[in-house]
Design a protein around this motif. Structure first.
Motif, short mmCIF file in Angstrom:
data_model
loop_
_atom_site.label_atom_id
_atom_site.label_comp_id
_atom_site.label_asym_id
_atom_site.label_seq_id
_atom_site.Cartn_x
_atom_site.Cartn_y
_atom_site.Cartn_z
N ARG A 78 13.95 3.46 -17.32
CA ARG A 78 13.66 2.96 -15.98
C ARG A 78 12.89 4.01 -15.17
O ARG A 78 13.14 5.21 -15.27
N LEU A 79 11.96 3.52 -14.38
CA LEU A 79 11.14 4.35 -13.51
C LEU A 79 11.58 4.12 -12.07
O LEU A 79 11.88 2.99 -11.68
N ALA A 80 11.58 5.18 -11.30
CA ALA A 80 11.98 5.11 -9.89
C ALA A 80 10.76 4.91 -9.02
O ALA A 80 9.72 5.54 -9.24
N GLY A 81 10.89 4.05 -8.03
CA GLY A 81 9.79 3.81 -7.11
C GLY A 81 10.31 3.55 -5.71
O GLY A 81 11.51 3.31 -5.50
N TRP A 82 9.39 3.58 -4.75
CA TRP A 82 9.69 3.31 -3.35
C TRP A 82 8.61 2.41 -2.80
O TRP A 82 7.41 2.73 -2.89
N LEU A 83 9.02 1.28 -2.23
CA LEU A 83 8.09 0.35 -1.63
C LEU A 83 8.09 0.54 -0.11
O LEU A 83 9.15 0.54 0.51
N HIS A 84 6.91 0.69 0.44
CA HIS A 84 6.74 0.76 1.89
C HIS A 84 6.14 -0.57 2.31
O HIS A 84 4.96 -0.83 2.07
N VAL A 85 6.98 -1.41 2.89
CA VAL A 85 6.60 -2.79 3.21
C VAL A 85 6.16 -2.88 4.66
O VAL A 85 6.85 -2.36 5.55
N PRO A 86 5.03 -3.53 4.92
CA PRO A 86 4.61 -3.71 6.31
C PRO A 86 5.68 -4.44 7.12
O PRO A 86 6.35 -5.34 6.60
N GLU A 87 5.83 -4.06 8.37
CA GLU A 87 6.83 -4.70 9.22
C GLU A 87 6.44 -6.12 9.59
O GLU A 87 7.28 -6.96 9.82
N GLU A 88 5.16 -6.40 9.65
CA GLU A 88 4.70 -7.75 9.95
C GLU A 88 4.66 -8.56 8.67
O GLU A 88 4.61 -8.02 7.57
N ASP A 89 4.64 -9.88 8.81
CA ASP A 89 4.72 -10.76 7.66
C ASP A 89 3.49 -10.75 6.76
O ASP A 89 3.58 -11.01 5.58
N GLY A 90 2.33 -10.46 7.29
CA GLY A 90 1.09 -10.61 6.54
C GLY A 90 0.71 -9.42 5.69
O GLY A 90 -0.02 -8.55 6.15
N VAL A 91 1.17 -9.37 4.47
CA VAL A 91 0.73 -8.32 3.55
C VAL A 91 -0.68 -8.65 3.07
O VAL A 91 -0.93 -9.75 2.59
N ARG A 92 -1.61 -7.72 3.25
CA ARG A 92 -3.02 -7.96 2.91
C ARG A 92 -3.39 -7.49 1.51
O ARG A 92 -4.47 -7.76 1.02
N GLY A 93 -2.54 -6.71 0.87
CA GLY A 93 -2.81 -6.16 -0.45
C GLY A 93 -1.81 -5.07 -0.75
O GLY A 93 -0.88 -4.83 0.00
N GLY A 94 -2.03 -4.39 -1.87
CA GLY A 94 -1.13 -3.32 -2.28
C GLY A 94 -1.88 -2.07 -2.67
O GLY A 94 -3.02 -2.14 -3.13
N VAL A 95 -1.22 -0.94 -2.47
CA VAL A 95 -1.78 0.35 -2.85
C VAL A 95 -0.73 1.12 -3.63
O VAL A 95 0.39 1.32 -3.16
N LEU A 96 -1.09 1.54 -4.84
CA LEU A 96 -0.23 2.38 -5.67
C LEU A 96 -0.64 3.83 -5.44
O LEU A 96 -1.83 4.16 -5.53
N ILE A 97 0.32 4.67 -5.15
CA ILE A 97 0.06 6.10 -4.91
C ILE A 97 0.53 6.88 -6.12
O ILE A 97 1.72 6.90 -6.43
N CYS A 98 -0.41 7.53 -6.82
CA CYS A 98 -0.12 8.30 -8.02
C CYS A 98 -0.07 9.79 -7.66
O CYS A 98 -1.11 10.39 -7.34
#
Length: 138
Positions: free
Chosen positions: A14-34
């Motif tokens: 298993r890999l550990a991750g953290w999601l930073h979710v926008p507070e507003e409902d409209g997610v416009r896309g995603g960004v993976l930080i390496c």
């Protein structure tokens, strides 16, 4: 804004991750930080967390993670085939992010060695298409 911890990847590593979710409902896309590896990761942790928070504030779901064998993910730095495992970690993270955002665009930001690992993963996989790959101090 707080990060939501998550686990993803192979059930036996298993890999550990953290999601930073926008507070507003409209997610416009995603960004993976390496992140980079080693001491550079330790020294950049706060900046990468801040970047994720800023991205979420702009309406993008941002994901940070630890590579296989590093940080909170399963395994050890002394395990064999580290580079291949790190490349596979990026692939698993991209797939997890895509499963979270659906058909929305996805980008990757890589810092130092992280961008090299991300580029190797992008060229070696049939995973989700990338809108952008940003190289931060490669």
């Amino acid at each position: 804004m707080q990060a939501e911890p998550t686990w993803f990847g192979p059930s036996d590593r298993r890999l550990a991750g953290w999601l930073h979710v926008p507070e507003e409902d409209g997610v416009r896309g995603g960004v993976l930080i390496c992140p980079p590896i080693g001491l550079e990761y330790v020294n950049s942790h706060r900046a990468l967390r801040t970047l994720a928070e800023l991205l979420a504030g702009a309406g993008l779901l941002a994901m940070r993670f630890d590579y296989d064998g590093l940080g909170d993910s399963a395994g050890s730095i002394s395990d064999p085939n580290r580079v291949q495992a790190w490349i596979a970690s990026v692939g698993a993270a991209r797939e997890y992010l895509q499963s979270t955002i659906g058909d929305l665009p996805q980008a990757v930001v890589g810092l130092r060695l992280g961008v090299t690992i991300a580029a190797a993963s992008a060229s070696a996989s049939d995973g989700p298409n990338l809108l952008a790959l940003a190289a931060w101090d490669p």
